[in-house]
Design an enzyme around this catalytic site. Structure first.
Site, mmCIF file in Angstrom:
data_model
loop_
_atom_site.group_PDB
_atom_site.id
_atom_site.type_symbol
_atom_site.label_atom_id
_atom_site.label_comp_id
_atom_site.label_asym_id
_atom_site.label_seq_id
_atom_site.Cartn_x
_atom_site.Cartn_y
_atom_site.Cartn_z
ATOM 1 N N VAL A 130 -1.086 -1.007 -4.366
ATOM 2 C CA VAL A 130 -2.264 -0.143 -4.321
ATOM 3 C C VAL A 130 -1.823 1.295 -4.083
ATOM 4 C CG1 VAL A 130 -4.507 0.268 -3.223
ATOM 5 C CG2 VAL A 130 -3.558 -2.057 -3.280
ATOM 6 N N PHE A 162 0.819 -1.203 0.000
ATOM 7 C CA PHE A 162 0.000 0.000 0.000
ATOM 8 C C PHE A 162 0.858 1.260 0.000
ATOM 9 C CE2 PHE A 162 -3.321 -2.790 1.759
ATOM 10 C CZ PHE A 162 -4.461 -2.312 1.112
ATOM 11 N N ASP A 163 0.472 2.204 -0.840
ATOM 12 C CA ASP A 163 0.958 3.572 -0.712
ATOM 13 C C ASP A 163 0.300 4.146 0.541
ATOM 14 O OD1 ASP A 163 1.975 6.171 -1.469
ATOM 15 O OD2 ASP A 163 -0.010 6.636 -2.266
ATOM 16 N N LEU A 164 0.787 5.277 1.021
ATOM 17 C CA LEU A 164 0.204 5.885 2.227
ATOM 18 C C LEU A 164 -0.636 7.118 1.893
ATOM 19 C CD1 LEU A 164 -0.099 6.068 5.296
ATOM 20 C CD2 LEU A 164 2.112 7.257 5.375
ATOM 21 N N ASP A 165 0.014 8.196 1.467
ATOM 22 C CA ASP A 165 -0.694 9.450 1.208
ATOM 23 C C ASP A 165 -1.637 9.320 0.014
ATOM 24 O OD1 ASP A 165 0.709 10.640 3.264
ATOM 25 O OD2 ASP A 165 2.233 11.526 1.961
#
Length: 216
Positions: A165, A8-11
Protein backbone atom coordinates in the site's frame (compact mmCIF):
# COMPACT_ATOMS: atom_id res chain seq x y z
CA UNK A 1 -8.97 -13.78 3.06
CA UNK A 2 -6.93 -13.07 -0.07
CA UNK A 3 -4.10 -11.46 1.88
CA UNK A 4 -2.17 -12.44 4.99
CA UNK A 5 0.54 -9.73 4.92
CA UNK A 6 0.23 -6.00 4.20
CA UNK A 7 3.24 -3.79 3.52
CA UNK A 8 2.65 -0.09 4.10
CA UNK A 9 4.57 2.89 2.82
CA UNK A 10 4.88 5.64 5.44
CA UNK A 11 5.01 9.17 3.99
CA UNK A 12 1.79 10.04 2.19
CA UNK A 13 0.21 6.74 3.17
CA UNK A 14 0.09 6.48 6.96
CA UNK A 15 1.09 10.05 7.75
CA UNK A 16 1.13 13.44 6.03
CA UNK A 17 4.75 14.64 6.38
CA UNK A 18 4.36 17.62 4.06
CA UNK A 19 5.37 20.37 6.46
CA UNK A 20 8.39 18.61 7.93
CA UNK A 21 9.84 17.32 4.67
CA UNK A 22 9.41 20.53 2.68
CA UNK A 23 10.87 22.68 5.45
CA UNK A 24 13.81 20.28 5.74
CA UNK A 25 14.42 20.41 1.97
CA UNK A 26 14.16 24.21 2.00
CA UNK A 27 16.68 24.32 4.85
CA UNK A 28 19.09 22.18 2.86
CA UNK A 29 18.68 24.22 -0.32
CA UNK A 30 19.32 27.45 1.57
CA UNK A 31 22.76 26.08 2.46
CA UNK A 32 23.45 26.18 -1.28
CA UNK A 33 22.08 29.70 -1.66
CA UNK A 34 18.72 28.57 -3.05
CA UNK A 35 15.72 30.29 -1.48
CA UNK A 36 12.30 28.62 -1.70
CA UNK A 37 9.23 30.84 -1.26
CA UNK A 38 6.57 28.23 -2.03
CA UNK A 39 7.01 25.08 0.05
CA UNK A 40 4.33 23.26 -1.92
CA UNK A 41 6.74 23.26 -4.87
CA UNK A 42 8.81 20.78 -2.85
CA UNK A 43 6.04 18.19 -2.47
CA UNK A 44 7.76 16.26 -5.26
CA UNK A 45 10.46 15.37 -2.72
CA UNK A 46 7.97 13.29 -0.74
CA UNK A 47 8.39 9.62 -1.62
CA UNK A 48 11.50 9.21 -3.79
CA UNK A 49 15.04 8.88 -2.37
CA UNK A 50 16.19 12.37 -1.38
CA UNK A 51 19.55 12.39 -3.13
CA UNK A 52 17.87 11.42 -6.40
CA UNK A 53 15.43 14.31 -6.05
CA UNK A 54 18.16 16.89 -5.37
CA UNK A 55 19.90 15.72 -8.54
CA UNK A 56 16.71 15.55 -10.60
CA UNK A 57 15.06 18.80 -9.62
CA UNK A 58 18.04 21.05 -8.86
CA UNK A 59 20.73 19.46 -11.05
CA UNK A 60 23.01 18.78 -8.07
CA UNK A 61 26.07 16.64 -8.59
CA UNK A 62 26.01 13.33 -6.74
CA UNK A 63 28.46 14.74 -4.19
CA UNK A 64 26.36 17.85 -3.56
CA UNK A 65 23.18 15.79 -3.43
CA UNK A 66 24.53 13.75 -0.53
CA UNK A 67 25.74 16.94 1.18
CA UNK A 68 22.20 18.26 0.79
CA UNK A 69 20.83 15.11 2.41
CA UNK A 70 23.13 15.70 5.40
CA UNK A 71 21.86 19.30 5.68
CA UNK A 72 18.28 18.04 5.34
CA UNK A 73 18.82 15.73 8.30
CA UNK A 74 20.17 18.56 10.46
CA UNK A 75 16.68 20.05 10.43
CA UNK A 76 14.61 16.91 10.01
CA UNK A 77 16.13 14.86 12.84
CA UNK A 78 15.38 17.56 15.42
CA UNK A 79 12.29 19.38 14.15
CA UNK A 80 10.97 18.16 10.82
CA UNK A 81 10.34 14.61 11.96
CA UNK A 82 7.62 15.86 14.30
CA UNK A 83 6.02 18.25 11.78
CA UNK A 84 3.87 15.35 10.70
CA UNK A 85 0.21 14.33 11.03
CA UNK A 86 -1.31 10.86 10.93
CA UNK A 87 -4.15 10.55 8.42
CA UNK A 88 -7.57 10.22 10.01
CA UNK A 89 -8.66 6.61 10.30
CA UNK A 90 -5.21 5.01 10.05
CA UNK A 91 -5.14 3.87 13.67
CA UNK A 92 -8.53 2.19 13.25
CA UNK A 93 -7.47 0.55 9.99
CA UNK A 94 -4.31 -0.89 11.54
CA UNK A 95 -6.26 -2.11 14.57
CA UNK A 96 -8.78 -3.86 12.32
CA UNK A 97 -6.14 -5.55 10.19
CA UNK A 98 -4.22 -6.58 13.31
CA UNK A 99 -7.37 -8.00 14.95
CA UNK A 100 -8.08 -9.99 11.78
CA UNK A 101 -4.69 -11.66 12.16
CA UNK A 102 -2.88 -10.02 9.25
CA UNK A 103 0.84 -9.40 9.45
CA UNK A 104 1.61 -5.68 9.05
CA UNK A 105 5.01 -4.50 7.83
CA UNK A 106 6.42 -1.05 7.14
CA UNK A 107 8.30 -0.60 3.85
CA UNK A 108 9.60 2.95 3.46
CA UNK A 109 12.51 4.66 1.70
CA UNK A 110 12.84 6.86 4.80
CA UNK A 111 15.74 5.89 7.06
CA UNK A 112 14.64 3.07 9.34
CA UNK A 113 15.68 4.98 12.46
CA UNK A 114 13.40 7.91 11.62
CA UNK A 115 10.52 5.66 10.54
CA UNK A 116 10.61 3.77 13.83
CA UNK A 117 10.52 7.04 15.78
CA UNK A 118 7.45 8.17 13.84
CA UNK A 119 5.59 4.93 14.51
CA UNK A 120 6.39 5.29 18.21
CA UNK A 121 5.35 8.96 18.21
CA UNK A 122 1.92 8.11 16.81
CA UNK A 123 1.63 5.02 19.04
CA UNK A 124 1.14 2.62 16.12
CA UNK A 125 4.44 0.72 16.35
CA UNK A 126 2.62 -2.10 18.18
CA UNK A 127 0.88 -3.15 14.98
CA UNK A 128 4.04 -3.73 12.96
CA UNK A 129 5.92 -7.01 12.79
CA UNK A 130 8.90 -5.40 11.10
CA UNK A 131 10.14 -1.97 9.99
CA UNK A 132 12.07 -1.93 6.72
CA UNK A 133 13.67 1.31 5.62
CA UNK A 134 16.81 2.78 4.16
CA UNK A 135 20.03 3.18 6.08
CA UNK A 136 21.67 6.48 6.97
CA UNK A 137 24.64 5.60 4.77
CA UNK A 138 22.40 5.79 1.70
CA UNK A 139 21.90 2.07 1.12
CA UNK A 140 18.56 0.34 0.61
CA UNK A 141 16.81 3.52 -0.57
CA UNK A 142 14.98 2.03 -3.55
CA UNK A 143 11.55 0.62 -2.78
CA UNK A 144 12.25 -2.79 -4.32
CA UNK A 145 15.30 -3.12 -2.01
CA UNK A 146 13.21 -2.06 1.00
CA UNK A 147 10.57 -4.65 0.13
CA UNK A 148 13.21 -7.35 -0.41
CA UNK A 149 14.59 -6.68 3.08
CA UNK A 150 11.10 -6.94 4.57
CA UNK A 151 10.36 -10.22 2.81
CA UNK A 152 13.65 -11.75 3.94
CA UNK A 153 13.24 -10.58 7.54
CA UNK A 154 9.69 -11.95 7.73
CA UNK A 155 10.54 -15.24 6.03
CA UNK A 156 8.19 -14.60 3.12
CA UNK A 157 9.28 -16.61 0.09
CA UNK A 158 6.12 -16.32 -2.02
CA UNK A 159 4.24 -13.25 -3.25
CA UNK A 160 0.90 -15.01 -2.81
CA UNK A 161 -1.14 -13.28 -0.12
CA UNK A 162 1.02 -10.14 -0.06
CA UNK A 163 -0.07 -6.60 -0.89
CA UNK A 164 1.77 -3.25 -0.88
CA UNK A 165 0.00 0.00 0.00
CA UNK A 166 1.51 3.32 -1.07
CA UNK A 167 0.84 6.71 -2.63
CA UNK A 168 3.54 6.95 -5.31
CA UNK A 169 4.55 5.02 -8.41
CA UNK A 170 7.71 3.85 -6.62
CA UNK A 171 5.53 1.78 -4.28
CA UNK A 172 3.69 0.21 -7.19
CA UNK A 173 6.87 -0.55 -9.16
CA UNK A 174 8.48 -2.05 -6.05
CA UNK A 175 5.50 -4.34 -5.51
CA UNK A 176 5.51 -5.39 -9.16
CA UNK A 177 9.18 -6.31 -9.01
CA UNK A 178 8.32 -8.81 -6.30
CA UNK A 179 5.17 -10.09 -8.00
CA UNK A 180 2.73 -8.78 -5.41
CA UNK A 181 -0.54 -6.87 -5.63
CA UNK A 182 -0.65 -3.18 -4.78
CA UNK A 183 -3.00 -0.44 -3.63
CA UNK A 184 -2.38 3.13 -4.77
CA UNK A 185 -3.87 5.63 -2.33
CA UNK A 186 -5.17 8.97 -3.57
CA UNK A 187 -5.03 10.92 -0.30
CA UNK A 188 -1.22 11.09 -0.41
CA UNK A 189 1.12 12.77 -2.87
CA UNK A 190 0.65 10.72 -6.02
CA UNK A 191 -1.92 11.57 -8.68
CA UNK A 192 -4.55 9.15 -10.03
CA UNK A 193 -2.76 9.28 -13.39
CA UNK A 194 0.59 8.38 -11.82
CA UNK A 195 -0.78 5.42 -9.89
CA UNK A 196 -2.92 4.06 -12.73
CA UNK A 197 -0.09 4.47 -15.22
CA UNK A 198 2.24 2.61 -12.85
CA UNK A 199 -0.20 -0.31 -12.84
CA UNK A 200 -1.62 -0.31 -9.32
CA UNK A 201 -3.81 -3.38 -8.78
CA UNK A 202 -6.33 -1.28 -6.86
CA UNK A 203 -6.93 2.42 -6.25
CA UNK A 204 -8.13 3.61 -2.82
CA UNK A 205 -9.65 7.05 -2.48
CA UNK A 206 -9.96 6.85 1.30
CA UNK A 207 -8.42 5.06 4.28
CA UNK A 208 -11.63 3.06 4.60
CA UNK A 209 -11.25 1.85 1.01
CA UNK A 210 -7.91 0.24 1.94
CA UNK A 211 -9.60 -1.93 4.54
CA UNK A 212 -12.41 -2.94 2.20
CA UNK A 213 -9.95 -3.94 -0.52
CA UNK A 214 -7.70 -5.96 1.77
CA UNK A 215 -10.43 -7.71 3.73
CA UNK A 216 -12.66 -8.24 0.70
Amino acid sequence: MRYHTVLFDLDGTLTDPGEGITKSVAYALKKFGIEISDLTSLYKFIGPPLADSFMKYFSFTREDAFKAVDFYREYYSVTGIFQNVMYEGIDGLLQTLFDQGLQIVLATSKPRVFASKILEEFKIAKYFTYVSGSELDGTHVNKDEVIADALTACGLTSSVGLIMVGDREYDIFGAQKHGMDSIGVLFGYGSPEELKSAGATYIAETVQDIGRIILG
